[in-house]
Structures are given as C-alpha cells and as structure tokens.
Design an enzyme around this catalytic site. Structure first.
Site, PDB file in Angstrom:
ATOM      1  N   GLU A  80       0.858  -1.184   0.224  1.00  0.00           N
ATOM      2  CA  GLU A  80       0.018  -0.098  -0.064  1.00  0.00           C
ATOM      3  C   GLU A  80       0.993   1.432   0.102  1.00  0.00           C
ATOM      4  O   GLU A  80       0.997   1.905  -0.727  1.00  0.00           O
ATOM      5  CB  GLU A  80      -0.699   0.024   1.116  1.00  0.00           C
ATOM      6  CG  GLU A  80      -2.014   0.768   0.928  1.00  0.00           C
ATOM      7  CD  GLU A  80      -2.787   0.730   2.508  1.00  0.00           C
ATOM      8  OE1 GLU A  80      -3.750  -0.490   1.920  1.00  0.00           O
ATOM      9  OE2 GLU A  80      -3.466   1.684   3.213  1.00  0.00           O
ATOM     10  N   ASP A  81       1.958   1.081   0.738  1.00  0.00           N
ATOM     11  CA  ASP A  81       2.237   3.077   0.643  1.00  0.00           C
ATOM     12  C   ASP A  81       3.808   2.136   0.510  1.00  0.00           C
ATOM     13  O   ASP A  81       4.764   3.841   0.742  1.00  0.00           O
ATOM     14  CB  ASP A  81       2.744   3.034   2.354  1.00  0.00           C
ATOM     15  CG  ASP A  81       1.736   3.195   2.948  1.00  0.00           C
ATOM     16  OD1 ASP A  81       0.133   3.583   2.381  1.00  0.00           O
ATOM     17  OD2 ASP A  81       0.868   2.828   3.922  1.00  0.00           O
TER      18      ASP A  81
END
Ligand code: MN
Length: 722
Positions: A80-81
């Site tokens: 996600e990051d």
C-alpha cells in the site's frame, strides 16, 4: 509524544519466549526488508514510519501468534505504501505472506463524496472478511494494525480521528469481541471513547483515579477475604481485583443516566481456579459470604457465549453495602476470554496453528451472498456484530444463540438451510406460533416444514440473522442473477468498445479473471453480475486497462519516455507521499503547467494542463489534484519525430546539433520513404521545457530538416483520443 523505535531484538525475545523454535531468520529478513522499503518515510507523528510495522509485529507477538503472522506484521503496509511490487514481495517471502499482505491492502478512494467513501469502506471490510475466511490471520493482523493506529490516533486532525474512532467502534471492536479477543476489544473501546468523547473521557479518568485510590483499601480487604475463604475450603485460586475498563463504565452511566458517584459496581474480581467443579464450589462460597443480587448470576460454563466465552458471573453486596461483580473461571477459559481466537494459535507440539471452525463459519455468515448495495452491507454487518443474545433450544436440547429479535425463520436456517427453505411454521414451547414471533430466552423451538414451501420476499423482513438473510436473498436472486449477468456483459462490452479494448481478447488473455479476482470475485460470472446489479462501477473496473495502454505511439518501445526518475520530482500539494508519474500522452516537462489525476493503484498521473486527454472519458473532476514541480534534477526523456530530405550526413548533423545543446540521444530509429524523404524517431533527454524549446529551434533551423514534432507540444499529431 516521542515513542522510541521498538527494537527488533525485543520482539524476537517475546516470540522465542513462547516459541523457542521460531524461525528467527524469517523474522529478521522481514524486519530488514520492511526497514529498507519504508526508509525515509515518516508518520504524521513525525516518527519514522518503521515504528508502525514494528509495533504491529510486537502486538502480534504479544498475542503469541506464529512466525508467518509476525513476519507479515512487519510487511503488511509494503504494497500500500511503498514501491515494493507484488512480484518482488513474492520472490522474497513467498506466496503465502504475499497473499496475506495483499488481503490487507486497502482499496483507496480519493473521491470526496460521502457515498463513494462509504462504498469503498464497505468494500474494504467485505474483502478483508472474505480473506479472513480463508485465513483468519488476516483479521488478526488487521486488528493489530488498527490497535496501533488507534494508540497513535492523536496526531491526526479531528475529523479523521472521529471517523476512525467511529469505524473502530462499529466494526473492529465488535469483530474483536466476536472473535473472543477481550483484551484487544477493551483497549480499542477505551481508545475510541477517548477520541469520540474526549471531554467525558478525561473527566471520567480523573474521577476513576480518585475512586481507585479510595477503593484500594476495599479491594485489598475483599481480596484477602476471598483468598482466605477459598484456602479454608482447599480451593487454590488466583484472585484479581480490578476496576472495570473505562468504556464499560461509561456505557453504564449512559444507559442508566446516572453520575459516576452513583455507580457502585465498578469493582470486579476475577477468580482463576483449577477445575470446573472448583468454579461452582467457589461460587457457592462467595454466596455464603455475601448476598447475591437477584438476576445477576450467569452460568456461561454450561452455556458458553457465541464467542466461546466461558465464565461464571455473579454480583454480590459487599462488606460495606456496595455491590461488586465476581467472575470465576479456569485458566484455560481465562486464556480464551482474553485472547479468543488467538489462543488457538498457541504452538502445540508439532502442530500447525489451527483454524477455529465455529468462529470462521460466523465470519462466513457475515459476508456470504451479499447482493445489495454497500450501505446495506455495512448496516447488516453492524447489526450482526453487536447482538444482544437470546438462548433457545431444539426439542433435543441443543442450544442456539441468536441476536435479540430473531424469529423461527432464523432458527430454521440455523438448523439447516433445507429446513429454512421449507419452513411453514413453528411450535414454540409446544404452542403453534406465527413465523414472525420474536424468540425469547429459554424458548424450545420446533420447526414445521412442507416440501411445497419456498422462501418469499417478506421473509427478508422477518429474518434478522445474516445467515438467514443471505440464504433467502440467494434463493430470491437466482433468477435475477442470470439477468444481471446478461446486463453486466452488455454494459462491459459497451464500455470496452469506448476505450478500444475487446472483451473477447480480455477473456482470452485471462485479464478478466484477474480483474474479477482483484475485486474479490471468484468467477467471471460473479463479476458480470456485480456490474449488472450496479455494485461495481465500470470506471473503476476498467481504469487499470486504460492505464496500461500506451496512449501515444512512441519511437522505440524499449526507450519510451521514462517515468520521472524520482517520485519527489513532482509533488502533490499537501500530500507529499503520493506517487506521481508523467503521463505518456503529453510528457510534461519542468516549466509546464501541470495537473494531476488520480489513477487506481498507480498513483497520480501528471499531465500538461493543456493536454486534451485530461478532460476525456475517465477523468472526472473529483480525481483532479493540484501538483507542482519540486526541486528538479535529472533528465526527462522526450520523443521527437524529425522529417528531412534524404541526403547523406543528415543523422550526423542532427546528433551534432543535439550534442551542442547538451541533449543526450537515447535512441534513434531511421527510415527512408518515397520521394527522397527521411524520418528519424528519436528519444532525447532534456532537463525541462526551456531546454526542449531551444533544441526544437536549433533542429528546425538545420538545413534539410522539414519538420520536428514532439508529443510534448500540444499541437502534435501523435495524440490519440482515449
Ligand atoms: Mn498499517
């Protein structure tokens, strides 16, 4: 607050404490990899981002979970990051961990409308629950993630704090409760209270602190009385006295509309004894010593709660006339009460960590067969997460617990789906009763069936459990589903045509199956039905296809204009950590006016403000974000199309001019055409708009050159409308 970076060695020590044979190498690799991938990232609190995965891993270690789960804790935010791709993760840590991380990766929406956000939230929850059915570790990691985020919620702005706290109360605390994880649930609830009602929280904490000081002597006195009594009767027990957790006191104050000074039973004692007979023995002794409050004796040993909680509860009137609660249970029961499903993960000699069939089937009941819109899904989820239970019996004495308000239809589906489908009536405590009768505690229910009976739409109004609702809906939707698949197919075909993609080809390349899987559907048919029912937007569905199609034919496929070398070259205003890349249709350069458009999963596409594509089709106003050039360094690749009279030495002349302007030629493709015409497709590196303009001027002045075009300018013929 300055939280110090938790040490990997501390986490390892916790793990080896309960699992001496843990895979230290795996844990260390996961930690190092996470540290590397999150390097340079900072949380809102100003701490290194790495604090978060480390804390999540530590919480999982404190739950005594297995190596794989803890390793995933370190890695859970990578997809996600960070820039880490699925492929890389799989190469490093294998399919299983990658699968878990994928399940924990949210779909995000930048859309600002409440409806769009709510839909994304519902979809995230739905996917997480689906993945948890396959592997309960998903939800355990999610709870650890949420717990740490709640502990550090104070750094966010008020609106976000309230929203996340509300979601925690509505979804995650109840899930923890239903999974029997009493300790996690209590902490989540207390933290949510702090952020939802900060004033009351502070006042209550202060009042509790004062009363705790006053109550200390009383707690000690009651404890020693209980200990002495049990010793005299040869029951060995661990006796703990405590103040109840803040949220449960707060709920009580609310419910009864009274002030804290009038709450007496904020004291609770817990007796951990060796055996079940000792539980009952201890209860009898307590009742001999102090008078029980009528109606407050509960035997969850004989009738465990649906979340497998077992304990005896009683409230008694204490030595100075104040009531307090006593809970009595064995060590095993206490373990289950505090840690719930996580307790099943304890390593037993040579055994794989196991699933917990009962609780998993409860999870399944929450998500299966949901055909309605996201808001209904969330509402029904919330209803089923916080039931007040009624206990009912089959004529044979089997116990079924339901949410309050459950009816014979719920009971029938609980017995068996077939019994549900064909139920015509019910005998409750021997009397024939209508199907819409609400069941009461202690009812003995017998279901009457008829082979001719089928579910009807009004049953949806009568049934309250997710299980019955889903089964009824699935039956009713059988016909509707075929229609929806057909509608979905037509819609998809039309939309595909619009963006120039063939549905047939998608299917052959198995892209469609892949898209279905990404959206949580096992089969293409289910995906089409979802489109037909309007549950997924076509725009979201097809966005990845649009993104991966080359919009501009660029000279050499190998050397097409590259993404911006560093993510920091273009930044999104106010949100430094969003990924950006230059759109290939217009290849904006430093010095150009630019706009950003949020794409799905790939970050922000940056277009020139005057690129015709940005107003087309898939781009909508909500997706637009403001972007700006950061401190720019490095080279930007730009495709050039040069036409010239075909005569010797042209290429040498062109490359000499480019060199003279310090523009490196990265690739060149030459062609000659009829009528003594030559063309060169070049990719050159420039450092910005001014540099490019200068190069164009120089090349156009070159004797023999007829035109120089680039997709970077706006009048280019290379642009093809999406
Ligand atoms: Mn996280």
């Amino acid at each position: 607050m300055t939280e110090t970076l938790p040490r990997f060695e501390d986490i390892l020590e916790i793990v080896s404490g309960y699992n001496p044979e843990c895979d230290e190498d795996l844990l260390r690799r996961a930690y190092v990899y996470s540290a590397m991938a999150h390097r340079g990232q900072v949380r809102v609190s100003g701490e290194p981002y790495l604090v978060h995965p480390l804390e999540v891993a530590r919480i999982l270690a404190e739950m005594h979970l297995d190596d794989l789960t803890i390793a995933t804790g370190f890695l859970h935010d990578l997809l996600e990051d960070t820039w880490v791709s699925e492929e890389e993760l799989e190469e490093q840590f294998g399919e299983h961990i990658t699968g878990l991380v994928k399940a924990l990766t949210k779909i995000t929406t930048m859309e600002q409308s409440y409806a769009a956000r709510a839909a994304a939230q519902a979809e995230n929850v739905r996917r997480m629950l689906l993945a948890s059915i396959a592997d309960v570790r998903v939800i355990l990691i999610k709870l650890a993630d949420r717990l740490h985020n709640m502990r550090t919620l104070g750094y966010l702005h008020e609106e976000a704090r309230r929203r996340i706290a509300a979601e925690t109360m509505e979804i995650y605390a109840p899930i923890a409760h239903r999974l029997g994880m009493g300790r996690v649930k209590a902490e989540l609830e207390d933290l949510a209270l702090l952020h939802q009602h900060p004033e009351e929280y502070r006042r209550l904490t202060e009042q509790m602190r004062q009363r705790e000081a006053m109550a200390a002597a009383l707690i000690a006195e009651i404890r020693s009385m209980i200990t002495k009594l049990l010793e005299e009767n040869s029951i060995s027990a661990e006796v703990r006295g405590r103040i109840k957790h803040l949220h449960s006191i707060w709920t009580k104050l609310r419910r009864q509309g009274i002030g804290l000074e009038r709450v007496y039973d904020f004291l609770a004692f817990r007796l951990i004894v060796g055996t079940v007979p000792h539980c009952y023995g201890a209860l009898g002794l307590i009742h001999q010593l102090w008078r029980p409050v009528p109606g407050r004796i509960k035997d969850y040993l004989a009738m465990p709660k649906p979340n497998a909680y077992q304990s005896l509860h009683t409230s008694v009137i204490g030595p100075e006339g104040q009531p307090f609660e006593v809970q009595i249970r064995t060590k095993d029961m206490d373990e289950i009460a505090e840690r719930g499903i996580a307790a099943h993960w304890l390593y037993k000699e040579g055994k794989e960590p196991g699933q917990d069939a009962e609780r998993v089937s409860w999870l399944r009941g929450l998500v299966e067969g949901h055909q309605e819109n996201p808001r209904d899904f969330l509402n029904s989820l919330k209803l089923n997460l916080y039931p007040e239970e009624v206990y009912t019996f089959t004529p044979k004495g089997e116990v079924f617990a339901f949410a309050r308000g459950a009816t014979p239809i719920d009971f029938a589906y609980r017995v068996h789906t077939e019994v549900g489908q064909h139920c015509v009536g019910a005998r409750i405590n021997g009397k024939l009763m209508p199907l819409r009768t609400a069941l009461a505690n202690g009812d003995i229910v017998e279901i009457l069936t008829s082979p001719n009976q089928v579910p009807s739409r009004d049953w949806l109004e009568i049934a309250v459990t997710a299980r019955a609702q889903n089964k009824i809906r699935a039956w009713l939707n059988r016909g509707e589903k075929e229609q929806a698949v057909e509608t979905g197919r037509k819609l998809l075909e039309r939309e595909c045509r619009k963006i120039g993609v063939s549905l047939k080809q998608l299917r052959e390349e198995e892209r469609l199956a892949q898209i279905a899987a990404e959206h949580g559907y096992g089969k293409e048919e289910d995906l089409l039905a979802a489109v037909g029912f309007g549950r997924i937007s076509l725009r979201d569905l097809l966005a990845p296809l649009v993104r991966t199609r080359p919009v501009t034919p660029v000279p050499s496929p190998k050397d097409r204009a590259a993404a911006v070398p560093e993510g920091s070259v273009i930044t999104v205003k106010g949100q430094r950590d969003l990924l950006t890349y230059r759109a290939q249709c217009c290849n904006p350069l430093p010095g150009d006016e630019i706009v950003g458009y949020i794409t799905r999963g790939k970050g922000v596409a940056v277009h020139a403000a005057n690129c015709p594509n940005v107003r087309k089709l898939l781009f909508t106003a909500e997706r637009e974000v403001e972007v700006e050039w950061g401190g720019v360094t490095g080279a930007f690749s730009v495709p050039l199309h040069v036409s010239f009279e075909d005569r010797p030495g042209m290429l040498a002349a062109i490359s000499q001019e480019a060199n003279g302007e310090n523009a490196n030629i990265r690739s060149c493709h030459l062609a000659t055409h009829e009528g003594q015409l030559g063309t060169a497709d070049l990719v050159v590196d420039v450092n910005g708009r001014d540099h490019l303009e200068k190069l164009l001027v120089v090349l156009r002045r070159l004797p023999g050159v007829t035109t120089v075009e680039t997709s970077v300018t706006t009048q280019t013929r290379h642009l093809r409308v999406l």
